[in-house]
Design a protein around this motif. Structure first.
Motif, mmCIF file in Angstrom:
data_model
loop_
_atom_site.group_PDB
_atom_site.id
_atom_site.type_symbol
_atom_site.label_atom_id
_atom_site.label_comp_id
_atom_site.label_asym_id
_atom_site.label_seq_id
_atom_site.Cartn_x
_atom_site.Cartn_y
_atom_site.Cartn_z
ATOM 1 N N GLY A 1 0.800 -1.206 0.000
ATOM 2 C CA GLY A 1 0.000 0.000 0.000
ATOM 3 C C GLY A 1 0.835 1.259 0.000
ATOM 4 O O GLY A 1 2.049 1.223 -0.161
ATOM 5 N N THR A 2 0.161 2.374 0.201
ATOM 6 C CA THR A 2 0.782 3.687 0.220
ATOM 7 C C THR A 2 0.980 4.128 1.658
ATOM 8 O O THR A 2 0.019 4.180 2.429
ATOM 9 N N LEU A 3 2.205 4.448 2.018
ATOM 10 C CA LEU A 3 2.543 4.893 3.368
ATOM 11 C C LEU A 3 2.313 6.387 3.483
ATOM 12 O O LEU A 3 2.768 7.165 2.638
ATOM 13 N N THR A 4 1.575 6.803 4.515
ATOM 14 C CA THR A 4 1.318 8.214 4.763
ATOM 15 C C THR A 4 1.632 8.537 6.217
ATOM 16 O O THR A 4 1.621 7.667 7.073
ATOM 17 N N LEU A 5 1.896 9.797 6.475
ATOM 18 C CA LEU A 5 2.100 10.275 7.843
ATOM 19 C C LEU A 5 1.059 11.335 8.131
ATOM 20 O O LEU A 5 0.945 12.315 7.403
ATOM 21 N N LYS A 6 0.297 11.142 9.188
ATOM 22 C CA LYS A 6 -0.718 12.103 9.584
ATOM 23 C C LYS A 6 -0.172 12.942 10.727
ATOM 24 O O LYS A 6 0.452 12.420 11.636
ATOM 25 N N GLY A 7 -0.428 14.223 10.701
ATOM 26 C CA GLY A 7 -0.021 15.089 11.790
ATOM 27 C C GLY A 7 1.417 15.546 11.711
ATOM 28 O O GLY A 7 2.012 15.863 12.723
ATOM 29 N N TYR A 8 1.993 15.586 10.521
ATOM 30 C CA TYR A 8 3.389 15.981 10.401
ATOM 31 C C TYR A 8 3.612 17.450 10.715
ATOM 32 O O TYR A 8 4.704 17.850 11.044
ATOM 33 N N LYS A 9 2.580 18.273 10.678
ATOM 34 C CA LYS A 9 2.733 19.696 10.966
ATOM 35 C C LYS A 9 2.916 19.971 12.458
ATOM 36 O O LYS A 9 3.651 20.854 12.838
ATOM 37 N N ASN A 10 2.250 19.186 13.301
ATOM 38 C CA ASN A 10 2.355 19.438 14.736
ATOM 39 C C ASN A 10 3.314 18.477 15.436
ATOM 40 O O ASN A 10 3.336 18.407 16.645
ATOM 41 N N GLY A 11 4.080 17.711 14.668
ATOM 42 C CA GLY A 11 5.102 16.872 15.263
ATOM 43 C C GLY A 11 4.680 15.461 15.623
ATOM 44 O O GLY A 11 5.488 14.660 16.040
ATOM 45 N N GLU A 12 3.401 15.141 15.498
ATOM 46 C CA GLU A 12 2.933 13.790 15.815
ATOM 47 C C GLU A 12 2.913 12.976 14.533
ATOM 48 O O GLU A 12 2.002 13.073 13.742
ATOM 49 N N ASN A 13 3.931 12.180 14.329
ATOM 50 C CA ASN A 13 3.995 11.349 13.135
ATOM 51 C C ASN A 13 3.330 10.013 13.403
ATOM 52 O O ASN A 13 3.872 9.164 14.083
ATOM 53 N N GLU A 14 2.144 9.844 12.867
ATOM 54 C CA GLU A 14 1.408 8.592 13.019
ATOM 55 C C GLU A 14 1.384 7.896 11.659
ATOM 56 O O GLU A 14 0.655 8.315 10.764
ATOM 57 N N PRO A 15 2.182 6.844 11.469
ATOM 58 C CA PRO A 15 2.217 6.193 10.154
ATOM 59 C C PRO A 15 0.930 5.412 9.876
ATOM 60 O O PRO A 15 0.418 4.712 10.746
ATOM 61 N N LYS A 16 0.407 5.583 8.660
ATOM 62 C CA LYS A 16 -0.760 4.843 8.203
ATOM 63 C C LYS A 16 -0.460 4.298 6.823
ATOM 64 O O LYS A 16 0.280 4.905 6.052
ATOM 65 N N VAL A 17 -1.027 3.163 6.520
ATOM 66 C CA VAL A 17 -0.873 2.547 5.204
ATOM 67 C C VAL A 17 -2.258 2.395 4.590
ATOM 68 O O VAL A 17 -3.143 1.769 5.184
ATOM 69 N N ILE A 18 -2.442 2.991 3.417
ATOM 70 C CA ILE A 18 -3.667 2.808 2.658
ATOM 71 C C ILE A 18 -3.462 1.540 1.826
ATOM 72 O O ILE A 18 -2.638 1.512 0.920
ATOM 73 N N VAL A 19 -4.164 0.490 2.165
ATOM 74 C CA VAL A 19 -3.909 -0.846 1.623
ATOM 75 C C VAL A 19 -4.439 -0.965 0.197
ATOM 76 O O VAL A 19 -5.590 -0.633 -0.076
ATOM 77 N N LYS A 20 -3.557 -1.453 -0.695
ATOM 78 C CA LYS A 20 -3.942 -1.734 -2.075
ATOM 79 C C LYS A 20 -4.048 -3.223 -2.343
ATOM 80 O O LYS A 20 -4.797 -3.649 -3.203
ATOM 81 N N ARG A 21 -3.277 -4.026 -1.623
ATOM 82 C CA ARG A 21 -3.309 -5.478 -1.746
ATOM 83 C C ARG A 21 -3.090 -6.076 -0.356
ATOM 84 O O ARG A 21 -2.353 -5.532 0.459
ATOM 85 N N ILE A 22 -3.738 -7.216 -0.100
ATOM 86 C CA ILE A 22 -3.569 -7.895 1.183
ATOM 87 C C ILE A 22 -3.566 -9.407 0.928
ATOM 88 O O ILE A 22 -4.352 -9.917 0.143
ATOM 89 N N TYR A 23 -2.610 -10.090 1.578
ATOM 90 C CA TYR A 23 -2.445 -11.528 1.409
ATOM 91 C C TYR A 23 -2.209 -12.152 2.776
ATOM 92 O O TYR A 23 -1.562 -11.546 3.639
ATOM 93 N N PRO A 24 -2.648 -13.380 2.996
ATOM 94 C CA PRO A 24 -2.327 -14.066 4.246
ATOM 95 C C PRO A 24 -0.873 -14.518 4.230
ATOM 96 O O PRO A 24 -0.315 -14.815 3.181
ATOM 97 N N PHE A 25 -0.240 -14.532 5.394
ATOM 98 C CA PHE A 25 1.134 -14.996 5.540
ATOM 99 C C PHE A 25 1.116 -16.166 6.496
ATOM 100 O O PHE A 25 0.715 -16.022 7.643
ATOM 101 N N LEU A 26 1.549 -17.321 6.024
ATOM 102 C CA LEU A 26 1.497 -18.530 6.842
ATOM 103 C C LEU A 26 2.849 -18.825 7.447
ATOM 104 O O LEU A 26 3.858 -18.859 6.745
ATOM 105 N N LEU A 27 2.874 -19.035 8.744
ATOM 106 C CA LEU A 27 4.086 -19.453 9.436
ATOM 107 C C LEU A 27 3.925 -20.932 9.768
ATOM 108 O O LEU A 27 2.976 -21.347 10.412
ATOM 109 N N VAL A 28 4.861 -21.723 9.329
ATOM 110 C CA VAL A 28 4.770 -23.172 9.556
ATOM 111 C C VAL A 28 5.818 -23.593 10.538
ATOM 112 O O VAL A 28 6.910 -23.138 10.562
#
Length: 96
Positions: free
Chosen positions: A69-96
């Motif tokens: 997805g696309t990585l964005t930062l919300k609140g960069y003007k006031n110093g609070e960097n909260e990373p968000k990802v707008i998802v374009k694709r999602i897949y399951p990840f299996l750990l065996v």
């Protein structure tokens, strides 16, 4: 563009949001392994449309996912960097 691919673990239930006529969900996730002591380990995913429905239908807390997805930062003007990802694709990840 800030395109990114991550392997993440779902740590919290989905929060339903509404923007105008769009129904979205917001999900808290974290990286499976911390690389540095001072690095940020949590992200927020934003999903809508078919990805929103698929997530609610197939995934739950403690699942591992591969997201693209696309990585964005919300609140960069006031110093609070909260990373968000707008998802374009999602897949399951299996750990065996």
């Amino acid at each position: 563009m800030n395109e990114a691919v991550f392997v993440v673990k779902v740590i919290d239930k989905a929060i339903h949001l509404s923007y105008n006529e769009y129904e979205t969900i917001q999900i808290k996730v974290q990286f499976p392994v911390l690389r540095q002591k001072d690095s940020r380990s949590e992200l927020t995913l934003l999903l809508w449309g078919d990805y929103r429905n698929d997530f609610l239908k197939y995934y739950k807390v403690q699942d591992y996912l591969i997201i693209q997805g696309t990585l964005t930062l919300k609140g960069y003007k006031n110093g609070e960097n909260e990373p968000k990802v707008i998802v374009k694709r999602i897949y399951p990840f299996l750990l065996v």
